[in-house]
Design a protein around this motif. Structure first.
Motif, short mmCIF file in Angstrom:
data_model
loop_
_atom_site.label_atom_id
_atom_site.label_comp_id
_atom_site.label_asym_id
_atom_site.label_seq_id
_atom_site.Cartn_x
_atom_site.Cartn_y
_atom_site.Cartn_z
N ASN A 111 26.63 20.91 -0.23
CA ASN A 111 27.19 21.39 0.99
C ASN A 111 28.57 20.80 1.28
O ASN A 111 29.40 21.31 2.21
CB ASN A 111 26.29 20.94 2.21
N TYR A 112 28.84 19.62 0.77
CA TYR A 112 30.15 18.94 1.27
C TYR A 112 31.28 19.04 0.55
O TYR A 112 32.55 19.26 1.27
CB TYR A 112 29.58 17.45 1.18
N GLY A 113 31.35 19.27 -1.02
CA GLY A 113 32.64 19.46 -1.70
C GLY A 113 33.44 20.61 -0.97
O GLY A 113 34.43 20.45 -0.89
N GLU A 129 29.45 26.14 15.37
CA GLU A 129 28.28 25.48 14.40
C GLU A 129 28.31 24.11 14.55
O GLU A 129 27.43 23.44 15.06
CB GLU A 129 28.16 26.28 13.13
N GLU A 130 29.21 23.58 13.89
CA GLU A 130 29.51 22.12 13.66
C GLU A 130 30.81 21.46 13.85
O GLU A 130 31.55 22.51 13.66
CB GLU A 130 28.48 21.61 12.55
N CYS A 131 31.02 20.42 13.95
CA CYS A 131 32.25 19.81 14.06
C CYS A 131 32.28 18.90 12.90
O CYS A 131 31.81 17.64 12.91
CB CYS A 131 32.41 18.86 15.59
N GLY A 153 20.68 17.34 13.35
CA GLY A 153 21.23 15.89 13.32
C GLY A 153 20.16 14.97 14.14
O GLY A 153 19.55 15.33 15.02
N VAL A 154 19.78 13.89 13.53
CA VAL A 154 19.00 12.82 14.06
C VAL A 154 19.64 12.41 15.36
O VAL A 154 19.16 12.35 16.42
CB VAL A 154 18.47 11.80 13.09
N THR A 155 20.94 12.36 15.35
CA THR A 155 21.78 11.74 16.43
C THR A 155 21.83 12.87 17.42
O THR A 155 21.74 12.59 18.71
CB THR A 155 23.14 11.30 16.08
N ARG A 156 21.86 14.27 17.10
CA ARG A 156 21.71 15.32 18.03
C ARG A 156 20.32 15.45 18.86
O ARG A 156 20.59 15.39 20.17
CB ARG A 156 22.32 16.64 17.15
N GLY A 186 26.82 11.93 15.25
CA GLY A 186 26.36 11.97 13.92
C GLY A 186 26.08 10.35 13.68
O GLY A 186 26.59 9.60 14.51
N THR A 187 25.40 10.28 12.42
CA THR A 187 25.01 8.68 12.23
C THR A 187 26.42 7.83 12.08
O THR A 187 26.32 6.64 12.56
CB THR A 187 24.17 8.63 11.00
N ALA A 188 27.30 8.10 11.40
CA ALA A 188 28.40 7.53 11.04
C ALA A 188 29.23 7.10 12.29
O ALA A 188 29.18 5.89 12.57
CB ALA A 188 29.51 8.28 10.33
C1 LIG Z 1 27.06 18.80 8.17
C2 LIG Z 1 26.32 17.28 9.26
N1 LIG Z 1 26.05 17.75 10.32
C3 LIG Z 1 25.97 17.10 11.45
C4 LIG Z 1 25.43 15.62 10.91
C5 LIG Z 1 24.73 14.62 11.63
O1 LIG Z 1 23.49 14.31 11.56
P1 LIG Z 1 22.94 12.87 11.74
O2 LIG Z 1 23.00 12.75 13.31
O3 LIG Z 1 21.50 12.94 11.31
O4 LIG Z 1 23.49 11.91 10.93
C6 LIG Z 1 25.73 15.20 9.52
C7 LIG Z 1 25.38 14.10 9.05
O5 LIG Z 1 24.32 13.58 8.45
C8 LIG Z 1 26.16 16.24 8.65
O6 LIG Z 1 26.41 16.24 7.31
#
Ligand SMILES: Cc1ncc(COP(=O)(O)O)c(C=O)c1O
Length: 327
Positions: free
Chosen positions: A169-171, A200-202, A227-230, A270-272
């Motif tokens: 999904n990332y590359g 959708e996402e940022c 997302g877990v943080t979501r 997000g986690t980071a």
């Molecule tokens: C595409 C994407 N969206 C959202 C998130 C945030 O998810 P989480 O809060 O679980 O880190 C991540 C990170 O894992 C991500 O890769």
């Protein structure tokens, strides 16, 4: 990276050979389908130093469950939750000196599962490897970001893998990120693949908006990573008595809300980063500049509450902390 890594192998129908070793390279065949065909999934979570010097993992069971959703989508066998949890606990306990002091950052833990079948054929694999590594992150509060709405590239399509976490999904997002940077932005605000209309996402974060009195975030349509943080952000906001709506959010609605002076906040989770404010949104010929960070009470609440719970300076009403025994 910290001193150790955990490895395990799946063959003959079960996970085995779980071992913790010094961190280092993996001996791998060049034709494993993890490399050739991207049969690879991953997860990331953090561990925080608590005020008493102990260490706590943040919601590891949520990551274990999401890893298995990714596994199911990618024809990868399930990783027993106990192996995930005990593996992470054992590794972080051993490398506990790598967890930064209280209030000064966190240890980021990365799990990857990938096929080690040596085969040129595109077919479900039979052998897989797990590895878990970790690395300290110094304390940082992600700087506000400028985002570019791209309607040229998409991150995830209906029926695809956007709702889970395969490496693949990332590359493909990097070219869009590079385009955003060329235009002076930090990352991309992704739209849906079908209509190029709904936010959708940022970047690699979930996204929230405060529009008038409403707090809204895109609903989990299948193309958005849950997302877990979501989930944590929604939970702390609801705990504080706010209503959070999960619903489709069209980019035109955001532009209109801004023009009417009703777009009050936008942030990613997000986690980071835990939470990153969005400073501006560029969409076609428009640049939408959001209110100053000091005027964003909702994001401030989310950041403070989540940080306090994770760092152990507030109570943990939802049992998110998985405390490691203090040895
Ligand atoms: C595409 C994407 N969206 C959202 C998130 C945030 O998810 P989480 O809060 O679980 O880190 C991540 C990170 O894992 C991500 O890769």
């Amino acid at each position: 990276m910290s001193d150790h890594m955990l490895v395990a192998e799946y063959r003959d129908g079960s996970w085995r050979d779980v071992a913790i070793r010094p961190y280092g390279p993996l001996p791998l065949s060049p034709v494993i389908s993890g490399l050739q065909y991207g049969v690879t999934i991953f997860e990331g979570l953090k561990a925080y130093r608590q005020p008493d010097g102990s260490v706590a993992l943040i919601r590891p069971a949520a990551n274990a469950r999401r890893l298995n959703l990714s596994a199911a989508r990618m024809s990868i066998p399930e990783l027993p939750e106990a192996l995930f949890l005990e593996g992470v606990r054992a590794l972080v306990s051993l490398d506990r000196l790598w967890v930064p002091p209280h209030g000064q950052g966190a240890l980021y833990i990365r799990l990857s599962v990938f096929s080690i079948d040596e085969s040129m054929r595109v077919k479900p694999a039979e052998r897989f490897a797990l590895n878990i590594v970790s690395s300290p992150f110094s304390a940082y509060y992600a700087a506000p970001v400028d985002v570019l709405v791209t309607d040229r590239f998409v991150r995830a399509a209906p029926g695809g893998t956007g709702g889970v976490k395969p490496a693949g999904n990332y590359g493909p997002t990097l070219v869009a990120d590079a385009q955003a940077r060329d235009l002076g932005c930090d990352t991309v605000l992704w739209l849906d693949a079908r209509e190029r209309r709904y936010v959708e996402e940022c970047g690699v974060m979930n996204v929230f908006f405060v529009i008038g009195d409403e707090i809204a975030t895109p609903h989990l349509s299948g193309t958005i990573l849950p997302g877990v943080t979501r989930d944590s952000a929604i939970t702390v906001l609801r705990d504080e008595g706010h209503v959070v709506r999960e619903r489709p959010i069209a980019i035109d609605e955001i532009v209109r809300a801004h023009d009417q002076g009703r777009l009050r906040e936008c942030f990613g989770t997000g986690t980071a980063a835990t939470l990153a404010h969005v400073r501006s949104i560029r969409y076609r010929d428009r640049e939408i500049v959001l209110p100053p960070i000091e005027a964003r009470p909702i994001a401030q609440t989310v950041r403070e509450r989540l940080t306090a719970i994770m760092q152990g300076t507030a109570s943990d009403p939802h049992g998110w902390l998985d405390r490691l025994p203090n040895v």
